[in-house]
Motif scaffolding. Sequence first.
Motif, PDB file in Angstrom:
ATOM      1  N   GLY A 323       0.836  -1.202   0.000  1.00 25.29           N
ATOM      2  CA  GLY A 323       0.000   0.000   0.000  1.00 25.29           C
ATOM      3  C   GLY A 323       0.862   1.240   0.000  1.00 25.29           C
ATOM      4  O   GLY A 323       1.683   1.441   0.899  1.00 25.29           O
ATOM      5  N   ALA A 324       0.701   2.057  -1.034  1.00 31.89           N
ATOM      6  CA  ALA A 324       1.460   3.303  -1.131  1.00 31.89           C
ATOM      7  C   ALA A 324       0.520   4.509  -1.167  1.00 31.89           C
ATOM      8  O   ALA A 324       0.924   5.618  -0.835  1.00 31.89           O
ATOM      9  CB  ALA A 324       2.317   3.307  -2.395  1.00 31.89           C
ATOM     10  N   ALA A 325      -0.724   4.289  -1.545  1.00 31.22           N
ATOM     11  CA  ALA A 325      -1.691   5.394  -1.591  1.00 31.22           C
ATOM     12  C   ALA A 325      -2.011   5.847  -0.168  1.00 31.22           C
ATOM     13  O   ALA A 325      -1.793   5.103   0.785  1.00 31.22           O
ATOM     14  CB  ALA A 325      -2.967   4.925  -2.275  1.00 31.22           C
ATOM     15  N   GLU A 384       8.847  -8.604   5.812  1.00 32.16           N
ATOM     16  CA  GLU A 384       7.913  -8.096   6.822  1.00 32.16           C
ATOM     17  C   GLU A 384       7.020  -7.079   6.132  1.00 32.16           C
ATOM     18  O   GLU A 384       7.374  -6.624   5.067  1.00 32.16           O
ATOM     19  CB  GLU A 384       8.673  -7.329   7.897  1.00 32.16           C
ATOM     20  N   LEU A 385       5.899  -6.697   6.722  1.00 31.44           N
ATOM     21  CA  LEU A 385       5.069  -5.748   5.973  1.00 31.44           C
ATOM     22  C   LEU A 385       4.349  -4.674   6.781  1.00 31.44           C
ATOM     23  O   LEU A 385       4.132  -4.815   7.958  1.00 31.44           O
ATOM     24  CB  LEU A 385       4.047  -6.481   5.094  1.00 31.44           C
ATOM     25  N   VAL A 386       4.001  -3.640   6.053  1.00 36.96           N
ATOM     26  CA  VAL A 386       3.277  -2.484   6.581  1.00 36.96           C
ATOM     27  C   VAL A 386       2.152  -2.261   5.582  1.00 36.96           C
ATOM     28  O   VAL A 386       2.363  -2.486   4.403  1.00 36.96           O
ATOM     29  CB  VAL A 386       4.174  -1.218   6.530  1.00 36.96           C
ATOM     30  N   LEU A 387       0.967  -1.864   5.979  1.00 37.26           N
ATOM     31  CA  LEU A 387      -0.051  -1.747   4.941  1.00 37.26           C
ATOM     32  C   LEU A 387      -1.104  -0.665   5.073  1.00 37.26           C
ATOM     33  O   LEU A 387      -1.299  -0.116   6.137  1.00 37.26           O
ATOM     34  CB  LEU A 387      -0.806  -3.070   4.761  1.00 37.26           C
ATOM     35  N   THR A 388      -1.743  -0.377   3.954  1.00 38.79           N
ATOM     36  CA  THR A 388      -2.984   0.410   3.978  1.00 38.79           C
ATOM     37  C   THR A 388      -4.128  -0.601   3.947  1.00 38.79           C
ATOM     38  O   THR A 388      -3.884  -1.802   3.931  1.00 38.79           O
ATOM     39  CB  THR A 388      -3.098   1.336   2.750  1.00 38.79           C
ATOM     40  N   GLU A 389      -5.341  -0.084   3.894  1.00 36.07           N
ATOM     41  CA  GLU A 389      -6.456  -1.013   4.082  1.00 36.07           C
ATOM     42  C   GLU A 389      -7.065  -1.527   2.793  1.00 36.07           C
ATOM     43  O   GLU A 389      -8.234  -1.870   2.771  1.00 36.07           O
ATOM     44  CB  GLU A 389      -7.574  -0.319   4.863  1.00 36.07           C
ATOM     45  N   TRP A 390      -6.336  -1.537   1.698  1.00 31.02           N
ATOM     46  CA  TRP A 390      -6.905  -2.096   0.476  1.00 31.02           C
ATOM     47  C   TRP A 390      -7.558  -3.442   0.803  1.00 31.02           C
ATOM     48  O   TRP A 390      -6.912  -4.302   1.409  1.00 31.02           O
ATOM     49  CB  TRP A 390      -5.812  -2.330  -0.560  1.00 31.02           C
ATOM     50  N   GLY A 413      -0.129  -1.435   9.881  1.00 33.20           N
ATOM     51  CA  GLY A 413      -0.138   0.027  10.024  1.00 33.20           C
ATOM     52  C   GLY A 413      -1.514   0.631  10.118  1.00 33.20           C
ATOM     53  O   GLY A 413      -1.673   1.797  10.452  1.00 33.20           O
ATOM     54  N   ARG A 414      -2.535  -0.148   9.780  1.00 32.18           N
ATOM     55  CA  ARG A 414      -3.896   0.400   9.776  1.00 32.18           C
ATOM     56  C   ARG A 414      -4.845  -0.351  10.703  1.00 32.18           C
ATOM     57  O   ARG A 414      -6.056  -0.151  10.628  1.00 32.18           O
ATOM     58  CB  ARG A 414      -4.454   0.393   8.353  1.00 32.18           C
ATOM     59  N   ASN A 415      -4.290  -1.225  11.534  1.00 25.11           N
ATOM     60  CA  ASN A 415      -5.143  -1.998  12.434  1.00 25.11           C
ATOM     61  C   ASN A 415      -6.327  -2.629  11.707  1.00 25.11           C
ATOM     62  O   ASN A 415      -7.475  -2.557  12.155  1.00 25.11           O
ATOM     63  CB  ASN A 415      -5.660  -1.105  13.579  1.00 25.11           C
TER      64      ASN A 415
END
Length: 435
Positions: A323-325, A384-390, A413-415
Amino acid sequence: MKLSVIGCGYLGAVHAACMAELGHEVVGVDVVEAQVASLRRGEAPFFEPGLPEILTSAGESGRLHFTTNVTEAAEATVHFVCVGTPQRRGEMAADLTYVDAAVESLLPVLKPGDVVVGKSTVPVGTAERLLTRVREAQPEATLVWNPEFLREGKAVADTLHPDRIVYGVTDGPAGERAVEVLDEVYAAAIGEGSPRLVGDLATAQLVKVAANSFLATKISFINAMAELCEAAGGDVTFLADAIGLDDRIGRHFLNAGLGFGGGCLPKDIRAFMARAGELGVDQTLSFLREVDAINMRRRVRMVDLAREELGGSIQGRRIAVLGAAFKPDSDDVRDSPALNVAAQLGLQGADVVVTDPQAVANAQRKWPDLSFADDVEAALRDAELVLTEWPQYVALDPEHVGSLVSQRRVLDGRNCLDAERWRAAGWTYRALGRR
Ligand code: UDX
């Protein structure tokens, strides 16, 4: 009705297409040739669900036309100003260059009875100044303010079925006539029951920045609670669920995580503070400074959490950022918290691979030094990862993606992931504000 829309970015392109969809005859004007060419082909120059479909259907109806030539707006009687008001470089205030230029470009085409409708988010006082320019050019034309509340990703629905319609008008007959004209423009939404509020110019401009400041404050409030939960061993999602059940508080916009980004909330609260200072009431909005600071701290905390998880050093470690947006259903990377974290990790020596269903090209333009992957499997290889909620990331199968990575460690990152499910699949799950 015959309408012109000046500025065909996120706001203007959607507004123009939706107004044509509702039956009006619309000419969209933009100075960027490529943008106009793409809209003429019926292609949205950015990702917005539902927009390509209405661009096509409105285009086929013959009611929607795009041009770079503002004189083609001369046939319209209502002119919407939809250009951007970005943050000024090195300052908190809004850059009004585009709004000023849009209104100046319209002045020669104004006829008696024309209504200029400001939709851009502006510092209070701008509309009054622009009204003077309009009246000087055409004494029988007027200007009103009609702020736009659309959310990216839901822009088409928000424009066709707004949850409220706000007009800011001048006192007297010109203002009254403008209300009648706008009521005709928005007849469909008003007929569906969208509340329509008529106030003065100043308040209409303030409504928009007040709404965005409130939303930003709500997010930073829950993120401050997340910091407390981290310190005290609590769980911010449980806390949000519990306080959100109080109707007076409400659960919306209480999702803790990386905080807010995008082209509106961050710059709007800063421009609001700058304007308050100019009006001599800077103390009034000093809390927004804290709202901004809490928001930016979450990004730093995420980088720290990554370092912590990787045993103290991120140097050379492979990290996948999903997720980059700045949020799902958008390709907008303006002030994107996720991309900002990815860039920080990269600058601090991590081997970062970023992917996104829509925003890779925009992200790549902004941070060409980062590595990008077109699909999630390629990005996940060894990471490992970090994300938006797509939704497609939320729906990932932890078992399957576990076979791709070298270590099963996830930073949410977005719970938005099901922590238990990921833990059950052998992942170390960490998130902001949770044990
Ligand atoms: C916002 C306003 O919602 C809209 O009314 C206005 O017209 C323009 O600005 P938008 O920028 O499209 O719309 O995004 P929004 O959905 O408000 O989200 C803003 C940011 O806050 C995103 O980065 C989102 O991820 C974040 N957010 C949202 C949270 O961190 N937590 C939440 O609970 C909600």
